[in-house]
Scaffold this motif. Structure first.
Motif, PDB file in Angstrom:
ATOM      1  N   GLY A  12      37.674  36.156  52.039  1.00  0.00           N
ATOM      2  CA  GLY A  12      38.061  35.037  52.890  1.00  0.00           C
ATOM      3  C   GLY A  12      39.458  35.185  53.452  1.00  0.00           C
ATOM      4  O   GLY A  12      40.212  36.098  53.075  1.00  0.00           O
ATOM      5  N   ASP A  13      39.784  34.309  54.407  1.00  0.00           N
ATOM      6  CA  ASP A  13      41.111  34.265  55.031  1.00  0.00           C
ATOM      7  C   ASP A  13      41.485  35.552  55.747  1.00  0.00           C
ATOM      8  O   ASP A  13      42.651  35.930  55.811  1.00  0.00           O
ATOM      9  CB  ASP A  13      42.195  33.918  53.980  1.00  0.00           C
ATOM     10  CG  ASP A  13      41.854  32.629  53.259  1.00  0.00           C
ATOM     11  OD1 ASP A  13      41.332  31.714  53.915  1.00  0.00           O
ATOM     12  OD2 ASP A  13      42.109  32.546  52.040  1.00  0.00           O
ATOM     13  N   GLU A  14      40.493  36.221  56.289  1.00  0.00           N
ATOM     14  CA  GLU A  14      40.746  37.469  57.011  1.00  0.00           C
ATOM     15  C   GLU A  14      41.241  37.210  58.425  1.00  0.00           C
ATOM     16  O   GLU A  14      41.735  38.126  59.101  1.00  0.00           O
ATOM     17  CB  GLU A  14      39.461  38.313  57.090  1.00  0.00           C
ATOM     18  CG  GLU A  14      38.895  38.769  55.748  1.00  0.00           C
ATOM     19  CD  GLU A  14      37.881  37.788  55.176  1.00  0.00           C
ATOM     20  OE1 GLU A  14      37.802  36.646  55.708  1.00  0.00           O
ATOM     21  OE2 GLU A  14      37.177  38.151  54.224  1.00  0.00           O
ATOM     22  N   ALA A  39      36.557  25.820  53.651  1.00  0.00           N
ATOM     23  CA  ALA A  39      37.152  26.794  54.567  1.00  0.00           C
ATOM     24  C   ALA A  39      38.482  26.275  55.089  1.00  0.00           C
ATOM     25  O   ALA A  39      38.731  25.069  55.119  1.00  0.00           O
ATOM     26  CB  ALA A  39      36.209  27.046  55.744  1.00  0.00           C
ATOM     27  N   GLY A  40      39.325  27.181  55.498  1.00  0.00           N
ATOM     28  CA  GLY A  40      40.590  26.822  56.144  1.00  0.00           C
ATOM     29  C   GLY A  40      40.906  27.886  57.164  1.00  0.00           C
ATOM     30  O   GLY A  40      41.067  29.044  56.812  1.00  0.00           O
ATOM     31  N   HIS A  41      40.904  27.494  58.425  1.00  0.00           N
ATOM     32  CA  HIS A  41      41.183  28.462  59.485  1.00  0.00           C
ATOM     33  C   HIS A  41      42.420  28.021  60.250  1.00  0.00           C
ATOM     34  O   HIS A  41      42.460  26.907  60.750  1.00  0.00           O
ATOM     35  CB  HIS A  41      40.006  28.553  60.464  1.00  0.00           C
ATOM     36  CG  HIS A  41      38.683  28.761  59.791  1.00  0.00           C
ATOM     37  ND1 HIS A  41      38.400  29.878  59.049  1.00  0.00           N
ATOM     38  CD2 HIS A  41      37.574  27.990  59.756  1.00  0.00           C
ATOM     39  CE1 HIS A  41      37.165  29.787  58.582  1.00  0.00           C
ATOM     40  NE2 HIS A  41      36.643  28.652  58.988  1.00  0.00           N
ATOM     41  N   THR A  42      43.396  28.892  60.333  1.00  0.00           N
ATOM     42  CA  THR A  42      44.585  28.590  61.130  1.00  0.00           C
ATOM     43  C   THR A  42      44.458  29.313  62.463  1.00  0.00           C
ATOM     44  O   THR A  42      44.245  30.521  62.492  1.00  0.00           O
ATOM     45  CB  THR A  42      45.857  29.054  60.391  1.00  0.00           C
ATOM     46  OG1 THR A  42      45.885  28.408  59.122  1.00  0.00           O
ATOM     47  CG2 THR A  42      47.103  28.694  61.177  1.00  0.00           C
ATOM     48  N   GLY A 297      47.259  29.345  50.901  1.00  0.00           N
ATOM     49  CA  GLY A 297      46.005  28.774  51.395  1.00  0.00           C
ATOM     50  C   GLY A 297      46.173  27.688  52.447  1.00  0.00           C
ATOM     51  O   GLY A 297      47.053  26.845  52.340  1.00  0.00           O
ATOM     52  N   THR A 298      45.284  27.707  53.448  1.00  0.00           N
ATOM     53  CA  THR A 298      45.253  26.666  54.484  1.00  0.00           C
ATOM     54  C   THR A 298      44.651  25.381  53.916  1.00  0.00           C
ATOM     55  O   THR A 298      44.970  24.282  54.344  1.00  0.00           O
ATOM     56  CB  THR A 298      44.376  27.138  55.672  1.00  0.00           C
ATOM     57  OG1 THR A 298      44.765  28.459  56.032  1.00  0.00           O
ATOM     58  CG2 THR A 298      44.525  26.245  56.882  1.00  0.00           C
ATOM     59  N   THR A 299      43.769  25.513  52.924  1.00  0.00           N
ATOM     60  CA  THR A 299      43.055  24.357  52.384  1.00  0.00           C
ATOM     61  C   THR A 299      43.785  23.745  51.193  1.00  0.00           C
ATOM     62  O   THR A 299      44.023  22.551  51.142  1.00  0.00           O
ATOM     63  CB  THR A 299      41.620  24.768  51.981  1.00  0.00           C
ATOM     64  OG1 THR A 299      40.962  25.247  53.158  1.00  0.00           O
ATOM     65  CG2 THR A 299      40.827  23.604  51.425  1.00  0.00           C
ATOM     66  N   ALA A 303      49.022  29.871  46.382  1.00  0.00           N
ATOM     67  CA  ALA A 303      49.454  31.222  46.728  1.00  0.00           C
ATOM     68  C   ALA A 303      48.236  32.125  46.596  1.00  0.00           C
ATOM     69  O   ALA A 303      47.528  32.085  45.597  1.00  0.00           O
ATOM     70  CB  ALA A 303      50.554  31.674  45.780  1.00  0.00           C
ATOM     71  N   ARG A 304      47.958  32.934  47.627  1.00  0.00           N
ATOM     72  CA  ARG A 304      46.816  33.847  47.556  1.00  0.00           C
ATOM     73  C   ARG A 304      47.194  35.069  46.724  1.00  0.00           C
ATOM     74  O   ARG A 304      48.344  35.524  46.774  1.00  0.00           O
ATOM     75  CB  ARG A 304      46.406  34.275  48.963  1.00  0.00           C
ATOM     76  CG  ARG A 304      45.867  33.125  49.801  1.00  0.00           C
ATOM     77  CD  ARG A 304      45.637  33.547  51.256  1.00  0.00           C
ATOM     78  NE  ARG A 304      45.143  32.429  52.065  1.00  0.00           N
ATOM     79  CZ  ARG A 304      45.325  32.332  53.382  1.00  0.00           C
ATOM     80  NH1 ARG A 304      45.953  33.275  54.041  1.00  0.00           N
ATOM     81  NH2 ARG A 304      44.847  31.289  54.046  1.00  0.00           N
ATOM     82  N   ARG A 305      46.231  35.586  45.989  1.00  0.00           N
ATOM     83  CA  ARG A 305      46.423  36.845  45.280  1.00  0.00           C
ATOM     84  C   ARG A 305      46.393  37.956  46.340  1.00  0.00           C
ATOM     85  O   ARG A 305      45.592  37.861  47.280  1.00  0.00           O
ATOM     86  CB  ARG A 305      45.306  37.037  44.253  1.00  0.00           C
ATOM     87  CG  ARG A 305      45.293  35.921  43.194  1.00  0.00           C
ATOM     88  CD  ARG A 305      43.949  35.821  42.479  1.00  0.00           C
ATOM     89  NE  ARG A 305      43.611  36.994  41.707  1.00  0.00           N
ATOM     90  CZ  ARG A 305      42.392  37.230  41.215  1.00  0.00           C
ATOM     91  NH1 ARG A 305      41.401  36.364  41.415  1.00  0.00           N
ATOM     92  NH2 ARG A 305      42.154  38.312  40.502  1.00  0.00           N
TER      93      ARG A 305
END
Ligand code: GDP
Ligand code: IMO
Ligand code: MG
Length: 427
Positions: A12-14, A39-42, A297-299, A303-305
């Motif tokens: 995700g978050d690609e 989902a979270g899309h920027t 994360g947008t949602t 902090a993303r790994r």
């Protein structure tokens, strides 16, 4: 080339939102086919930044018809909050349609998501807490509430009562929480029916008619291959079909109408929540990558790994989805490294695996085998032509392309709409 599917390759978050937005002016329809407001899309357009969760990102393009497909789970409060937020910023959402067969996330699904996570303790999935898993579980158990149920109060009451009978036992006796009444759930849902009614449609019919008429339809996937309920790192996955097959079941359009499958892949890897992640970095290099890539994360703001690029994962995703084109995002983030490690295989307790191991335990034990590729120091965010990239950056892309066996058609070099190098048109 009318049916184009966008899927995430990794966890995700690609940059799927940006990829959908990129196709905006050549798209007539965009349909979200799986997931929900997990989902979270920027998406960055000019000076404006939009964060979308439930609505497909394509809604930001004027004139595009947006659809929430039957495979999506809908939180009505989030739906209308997102619509209002966009309207207040001058975005027209009047072309949005919602499938009558989409399932509804209720109060009890959100509660159950949170309490089951707490109950799991160390074994938690790290969900977004949005009620996604429990809503899909009810769908499969045939006790879910669908959008169309909101227009028949008697049926709605029967269904909610039936669902609560079992859930209240769970909430009271297992999780030590208060029981939820049928009235509170029904009242909350009925408050939305008037606003919902004009949006509801037979979206499968609309989409098939559109394809018949030669329109371009983009199927926008949420989450990603490694989070897919069947093909991901189960149980550390989401509860929907995030892969290309889900585009068909989640929209009611036959698989033979999906002409192009576009995999979105980051130039390195990130993951939110628990589960195996072979190339994960725990050192200051990881910290550098997280800060530089703004990997939060947008949602949930978590902090993303972060870790290096994992070639076997892209090959796996290519196979599972039938990817025809890759969009390689965030190449600009890697600027400034002397060498860039890329995982080409795994070492599992002394045995080499060239592909993602089918056995989850082996994947947990996978230690990456790295190839070191030369880095570059130049700022590449202004580059728009592939040949203008520093040689090492070109070689990095070509190496990833060779490893995945699929052409890299678009390269992302910045968050803005125009921050791309297009090598092959997607439409
Ligand atoms: P999604 O969930 O797949 O839509 O991705 P997210 O929106 O959660 O995360 C991707 C982030 O990367 C967003 O903040 C985008 O604005 C940003 N982004 C996308 N492509 C690029 C790129 O090529 N370069 C940079 N620097 N940022 C990008
Ligand atoms: P986009 O579309 C990254 C992760 C959660 C958790 C697991 C299950 O922005 O790429 P869920 O709430 O779905 O039951 O959580 O899946 N997850 C995501 N991670 N991007 C997402 O969406 C995600 N949607 C769910 O962190 O590990
Ligand atoms: Mg995201």
């Amino acid at each position: 080339m009318p049916g184009i599917v966008i899927v995430g390759v990794q966890w995700g978050d690609e940059g799927k939102g940006k990829a959908t937005d990129l196709l905006g002016d050549r798209t007539d329809w965009v349909v979200k086919f799986n997931g929900g407001n997990n989902a979270g899309h920027t998406v960055v357009i000019g000076d404006e930044k939009y964060a979308l969760h439930l609505l497909p990102s394509g809604i930001l393009s004027p004139g595009v018809n947006a659809v929430i497909g039957n495979g999506v789970v809908v939180d009505l409060e989030v739906l209308f909050a997102e619509i209002e937020a966009l309207n207040s910023r001058g975005i027209d959402t009047s072309r949005l349609r919602v499938s009558a067969n989409a399932h509804i996330i209720t109060h009890y699904h959100r509660t159950l998501d949170k309490v089951t996570e707490r109950f799991l303790g160390k074994r938690m999935i790290g969900t977004t807490g949005r009620g996604i898993g429990p809503t899909y579980a009810d769908k499969i158990n045939r006790v879910g509430i669908r959008v169309q149920d909101l227009f028949d109060e008697k049926i709605l009451r029967q269904k909610v009562e039936g669902a609560l009978e079992q859930k209240n036992h769970l909430l009271l006796k297992v999780y030590n929480r208060r029981a939820i009444t049928c009235d509170e759930v029904v009242d909350e849902l009925l408050a939305y029916t008037d606003r919902l009614r004009p949006l509801v449609a037979d979206t499968s019919l609309l989409l098939n008619d559109a394809l018949d008429a030669g329109d371009v339809v983009v199927f926008e996937g949420g989450q990603a291959t490694m989070l897919d309920i069947d093909h991901g790192t189960y149980p550390f996955v989401t509860s929907s079909s995030a892969t290309a097959g889900g585009a068909s079941t989640g929209s009611g359009v036959g698989p033979n109408r999906l002409d192009r499958i576009v995999g979105i892949v980051k130039a390195y890897t990130t993951r939110v929540g628990s589960g195996p992640f072979p190339t994960e970095l725990h050192d200051e290099q990881g910290e550098w990558l997280r800060k530089r890539g703004f990997e939060f994360g947008t949602t949930t703001g978590r902090a993303r790994r972060v870790g290096w690029y994992d070639a076997p994962i892209t090959r796996y995703a290519t196979r599972i989805n039938g990817i025809t084109d890759l969009v390689l995002t965030k190449l600009d983030i890697l600027t400034g490294l002397d060498e860039i490690p890329v995982c080409v295989a795994y070492d599992v307790d002394g045995e080499r695996f060239d592909e993602v191991p089918v056995n989850q335990t082996d994947f947990h034990h996978s230690v990456p085998v790295y190839e070191l590729l030369p880095g570059w120091q130049e700022d590449i965010s202004g580059v728009r032509v592939f040949e203008d990239l520093p040689q090492a950056a070109q070689d990095y892309v070509l190496a990833l392309e060779a490893m995945s066996g699929t052409r890299v058609s678009v390269i992302g070099v910045g968050p803005a709409r125009d921050g791309v190098i297009v090598r092959h048109d997607l439409v």
